[in-house]
Enzyme design. Sequence first.
Site, short mmCIF file in Angstrom:
data_model
loop_
_atom_site.label_atom_id
_atom_site.label_comp_id
_atom_site.label_asym_id
_atom_site.label_seq_id
_atom_site.Cartn_x
_atom_site.Cartn_y
_atom_site.Cartn_z
N ASP A 28 0.84 -1.19 0.00
CA ASP A 28 0.00 0.00 0.00
C ASP A 28 0.89 1.25 0.00
O ASP A 28 1.89 1.32 0.72
CB ASP A 28 -0.92 0.01 1.23
CG ASP A 28 -2.07 0.99 1.07
OD1 ASP A 28 -3.22 0.53 0.97
OD2 ASP A 28 -1.81 2.22 1.02
N ASN A 84 -12.97 -2.87 2.50
CA ASN A 84 -13.84 -1.71 2.70
C ASN A 84 -14.91 -1.72 1.61
O ASN A 84 -14.63 -2.04 0.46
CB ASN A 84 -13.04 -0.41 2.58
CG ASN A 84 -12.12 -0.21 3.76
OD1 ASN A 84 -12.48 -0.50 4.90
ND2 ASN A 84 -10.93 0.28 3.49
N GLU A 92 -11.79 3.76 -1.47
CA GLU A 92 -11.20 4.78 -2.34
C GLU A 92 -11.06 4.26 -3.77
O GLU A 92 -11.27 5.00 -4.73
CB GLU A 92 -9.82 5.13 -1.75
CG GLU A 92 -8.96 6.06 -2.54
CD GLU A 92 -7.54 6.12 -1.96
OE1 GLU A 92 -7.37 5.97 -0.73
OE2 GLU A 92 -6.61 6.33 -2.74
N VAL A 93 -10.68 3.00 -3.91
CA VAL A 93 -10.44 2.43 -5.24
C VAL A 93 -11.54 1.43 -5.56
O VAL A 93 -11.75 0.44 -4.84
CB VAL A 93 -9.05 1.74 -5.29
CG1 VAL A 93 -8.81 1.16 -6.68
CG2 VAL A 93 -7.95 2.73 -4.92
N HIS A 97 -10.27 -5.24 -3.28
CA HIS A 97 -8.93 -5.55 -2.76
C HIS A 97 -9.05 -5.85 -1.28
O HIS A 97 -9.85 -5.23 -0.58
CB HIS A 97 -7.98 -4.37 -2.99
CG HIS A 97 -8.51 -3.06 -2.53
ND1 HIS A 97 -9.44 -2.34 -3.25
CD2 HIS A 97 -8.29 -2.36 -1.40
CE1 HIS A 97 -9.75 -1.25 -2.59
NE2 HIS A 97 -9.08 -1.24 -1.45
P1 AMP Z 1 -9.73 1.45 0.09
O1 AMP Z 1 -10.02 2.65 0.91
O2 AMP Z 1 -10.12 0.15 0.77
O3 AMP Z 1 -10.29 1.56 -1.31
O4 AMP Z 1 -8.15 1.37 -0.01
C1 AMP Z 1 -7.45 1.77 -1.14
C2 AMP Z 1 -6.01 1.67 -0.76
O5 AMP Z 1 -5.24 1.76 -1.94
C3 AMP Z 1 -5.54 2.78 0.19
O6 AMP Z 1 -5.02 2.21 1.37
C4 AMP Z 1 -4.49 3.51 -0.64
O7 AMP Z 1 -3.40 3.97 0.14
C5 AMP Z 1 -4.07 2.46 -1.64
N1 AMP Z 1 -3.54 2.98 -2.90
C6 AMP Z 1 -4.07 3.93 -3.70
N2 AMP Z 1 -3.31 4.13 -4.78
C7 AMP Z 1 -2.27 3.26 -4.67
C8 AMP Z 1 -1.12 2.97 -5.47
N3 AMP Z 1 -0.88 3.63 -6.62
N4 AMP Z 1 -0.24 2.03 -5.04
C9 AMP Z 1 -0.47 1.38 -3.88
N5 AMP Z 1 -1.53 1.59 -3.08
C10 AMP Z 1 -2.42 2.53 -3.46
#
Ligand code: AMP
Length: 104
Positions: A28, A84, A92-93, A97
């Site tokens: 991460d 999440n 966020e993504v 995952h």
């Molecule tokens: P979530 O809030 O569960 O969607 O978590 C998304 C996670 O992806 C967060 O902990 C971010 O820090 C991580 N993240 C976002 N962009 C990247 C990236 N380019 N490389 C690695 N981790 C990332």
Amino acid sequence: MSIFTKIINREIPSTIIYEDEKIIVIKDIKPLAKTHLLIIPKKEIPTINDLEEVDRELLSEMFFVAKKVAKDLKIDEWYQLHFNVWEKWWQEVMHIHMHLLSNS
Ligand code: AMP
């Protein structure tokens, strides 16, 4: 295309810990623990709410990969796994995952 698909396609850099034909594990970028990994299926499924029957095996594989990576990194005594689901804040993504966190 999600940011994780771009990582899988090597369009943006990441620290890759493990990869097979269905799953990739990366560090991460904003770690919340000493070890903070993301176990990501290569199939781009937006959220857990979008899972379909055909994804059962893939989801199971994610747990077996988590177990393997935790053992390989010798952090298998103590770790957390979580997903999440909430696009307005927690997620966020939009590409499922599993977070693997450990302070050991
Ligand atoms: P979530 O809030 O569960 O969607 O978590 C998304 C996670 O992806 C967060 O902990 C971010 O820090 C991580 N993240 C976002 N962009 C990247 C990236 N380019 N490389 C690695 N981790 C990332």
